[in-house]
Design an enzyme around this catalytic site. Sequence first.
Site, PDB file in Angstrom:
ATOM      1  N   GLY A  38       0.794  -1.221   0.000  1.00  0.00           N
ATOM      2  CA  GLY A  38       0.000   0.000   0.000  1.00  0.00           C
ATOM      3  C   GLY A  38       0.826   1.269   0.000  1.00  0.00           C
ATOM      4  O   GLY A  38       0.288   2.360  -0.210  1.00  0.00           O
ATOM      5  N   CYS A 246     -27.218 -10.308 -15.799  1.00  0.00           N
ATOM      6  CA  CYS A 246     -26.722  -9.947 -17.137  1.00  0.00           C
ATOM      7  C   CYS A 246     -27.743 -10.418 -18.174  1.00  0.00           C
ATOM      8  O   CYS A 246     -28.197 -11.562 -18.141  1.00  0.00           O
ATOM      9  CB  CYS A 246     -25.366 -10.591 -17.383  1.00  0.00           C
ATOM     10  SG  CYS A 246     -24.788 -10.438 -19.104  1.00  0.00           S
ATOM     11  N   CYS A 249     -25.750 -13.373 -20.403  1.00  0.00           N
ATOM     12  CA  CYS A 249     -25.331 -14.667 -19.871  1.00  0.00           C
ATOM     13  C   CYS A 249     -26.084 -15.037 -18.593  1.00  0.00           C
ATOM     14  O   CYS A 249     -25.885 -16.116 -18.050  1.00  0.00           O
ATOM     15  CB  CYS A 249     -23.824 -14.687 -19.617  1.00  0.00           C
ATOM     16  SG  CYS A 249     -23.325 -13.781 -18.150  1.00  0.00           S
ATOM     17  N   CYS A 271     -22.591  -7.923 -18.733  1.00  0.00           N
ATOM     18  CA  CYS A 271     -21.337  -8.002 -17.973  1.00  0.00           C
ATOM     19  C   CYS A 271     -20.332  -7.018 -18.545  1.00  0.00           C
ATOM     20  O   CYS A 271     -20.137  -6.963 -19.760  1.00  0.00           O
ATOM     21  CB  CYS A 271     -20.730  -9.402 -18.088  1.00  0.00           C
ATOM     22  SG  CYS A 271     -21.633 -10.691 -17.236  1.00  0.00           S
ATOM     23  N   CYS A 277     -18.370 -13.047 -19.575  1.00  0.00           N
ATOM     24  CA  CYS A 277     -19.689 -13.190 -20.183  1.00  0.00           C
ATOM     25  C   CYS A 277     -19.643 -14.243 -21.302  1.00  0.00           C
ATOM     26  O   CYS A 277     -20.489 -15.130 -21.385  1.00  0.00           O
ATOM     27  CB  CYS A 277     -20.126 -11.840 -20.740  1.00  0.00           C
ATOM     28  SG  CYS A 277     -21.888 -11.708 -21.078  1.00  0.00           S
TER      29      CYS A 277
END
Lengths: 293, 276
Positions: A38, A246, A249, A271, A277
């Site tokens: 970080g 979605c 899909c 997606c 997808c």
Amino acid sequence: MTTQTAEAGQSAYNFAYLDEQTKRMIRRAILKGLAVPGYQVPFASREMPMPYGWGTGGVQVSAATLTPEDCFKVIDQGADDTTNAVSIRKFFERTAQVETTTRTGEATVIQTRHRIPEEPLREDQVLVYQVPIPEPLRFLEPSEVETRKMHALEEYGLMHVKLYEDIARHGAISTAYAYPVKVEGRYVMDPSPIPKFDNPKLEMAAIQLFGAGREQRIYALPPYTQVVSLDFEDHPFDPSKAEHPCDLCGAEDSYLDEVITDDAGSRMFVCSDTDYCLARRDAGHEGAQGARA
Amino acid sequence: MSGKFFEEFSQDFSKNLWGAPQPLLQVEGLSKFYGARRGCADVSFDLWPGEVMGIVGESGSGKTTLLNCLAGHLAPDTGRVLFDTRAHGMQDTVTMSEPERRMLGRTDWAFVHQHASDGLRMNVSAGGNVGERLMAVGARNYGDIRERATDWLGRVEISGDRIDDRPTAFSGGMRQRLQIARNLVTGPRLVFMDEPTGGLDVSVQARLLDLLRGLVREMGLSAIIVTHDLAVVRLLADRLMVMKDGQVVENGLTDQVLDDPQHGYTQLLVSSVLQV
Ligand SMILES: Nc1ncnc2c1ncn2[C@@H]1O[C@H](COP(=O)(O)OP(=O)(O)OP(=O)(O)O)[C@@H](O)[C@H]1O
Ligand SMILES: [Mg+2]
């Protein structure tokens, strides 16, 4: 990472564009970043043959990370076929002759802008982020000297001031992208402009590397690093998934883009991760408008 | 009576008045030079809990330099600044680690700048400005933070419906009051103020002074107020320190110094005010 050095006599060409000395310098920054999760490590960003907005930080990190055996994938907002993604993929096909793919599962190094793949990543994969603004405190504190001091002394009250302002103005934390996180209880980090939906995925098996070209910073998350999204007790972090599967899909667990499909303003939700997808549809899954697409 | 006598008398007096076992702040031989130029030199004094001290002197006499050295914004060249910390008693804030000093800066100390824009975040709402110190010390409940911000806005006479406005939409007097709320919300024990009423209209000044006096008394605050307005001193300060060319030329109870100034420079200062 690469063990290959420039071949004798071929001074004009080097694997993955950057010279070995530059790559070593970048790798040192990456290793330092991994050692201090970080923390933003300064590095001497090089001119790349593309504009800054195209993710030169990510490209340099990828260049220092790729080996000839790697398989490379580039995602731009979830898709592999945008101009930006295609150009970066071509760049490494030409300068490193690495194999490329659009399949998340096949890739060993994935460079991304704005998304984390839906398919969980593995320990043998590296995810490289293109970062425009690495400093999460920049929004409220313009002084670089001061923000560095704030990181050093863990003075992060200001981060919550930003979230407070959100709630005061919008009734809820409205930050939807680049949602700030605390890494291993120490450094506050900008996860780059991924949707906050992706924040929970930041705790993963793969190595995550973040490169900011213009701002000359590299930071990193080693595998399985603790990453906590900042919030208030009475306004807890909410990754906010659209109440919608979605349309192509049928996935109910993925991040969706809203797409306008005709002049009459018809719209569908699909997606944003196109590979995810496609793989689902190949496996026989179908959404409400799946047949039409 | 000598100035020395006054000094001893006033210190004894404040000890008795406030009944505290030891000073809150002890300054010993403090000097700060800017290259060859003297900022302030060899300043020593004690500040007792609950005491308000005024620092007066002409422009360039070293008031701001001294205040910044005391508040840890400037590193003095010599001297000690001992503060009675909650955790470890008397600590030299000059030599303590920067994290410790900055922690004091957002908990036990408060600093009110002459220009509110130096002490406020102008792009953050009034509520966010007041809440920042709370969040800096770990407050993580939005409702609580907001409640305390609302309470403090009320205490500095800013209407609660301005809580989401930015200070850019506030008048000079309101900004200064907001700065005070932002500083006092964590219940500091020592407040540094540099010309808190400077640059404000006379009527606005009077209201701010009234408010400050109320808060200081009510919260039992100790304060060091830099000003060149003797009216501010008269109204707020128990004790007065007069500076000239970076040095303290007189130090005593406010009324005594103003009514019976010992040093020639103080006499000049007082008489020039009386003429106005
Ligand atoms: N940053 C600096 N660099 C060099 N000299 C400085 C600096 N700040 C202050 N000085 C000098 O130090 C002396 C004391 O200045 P200081 O600002 O402390 O005075 P002051 O009493 O606060 O004056 P004023 O009433 O005008 O605010 C002056 O001679 C000033 O010119
Ligand atoms: Mg001054």
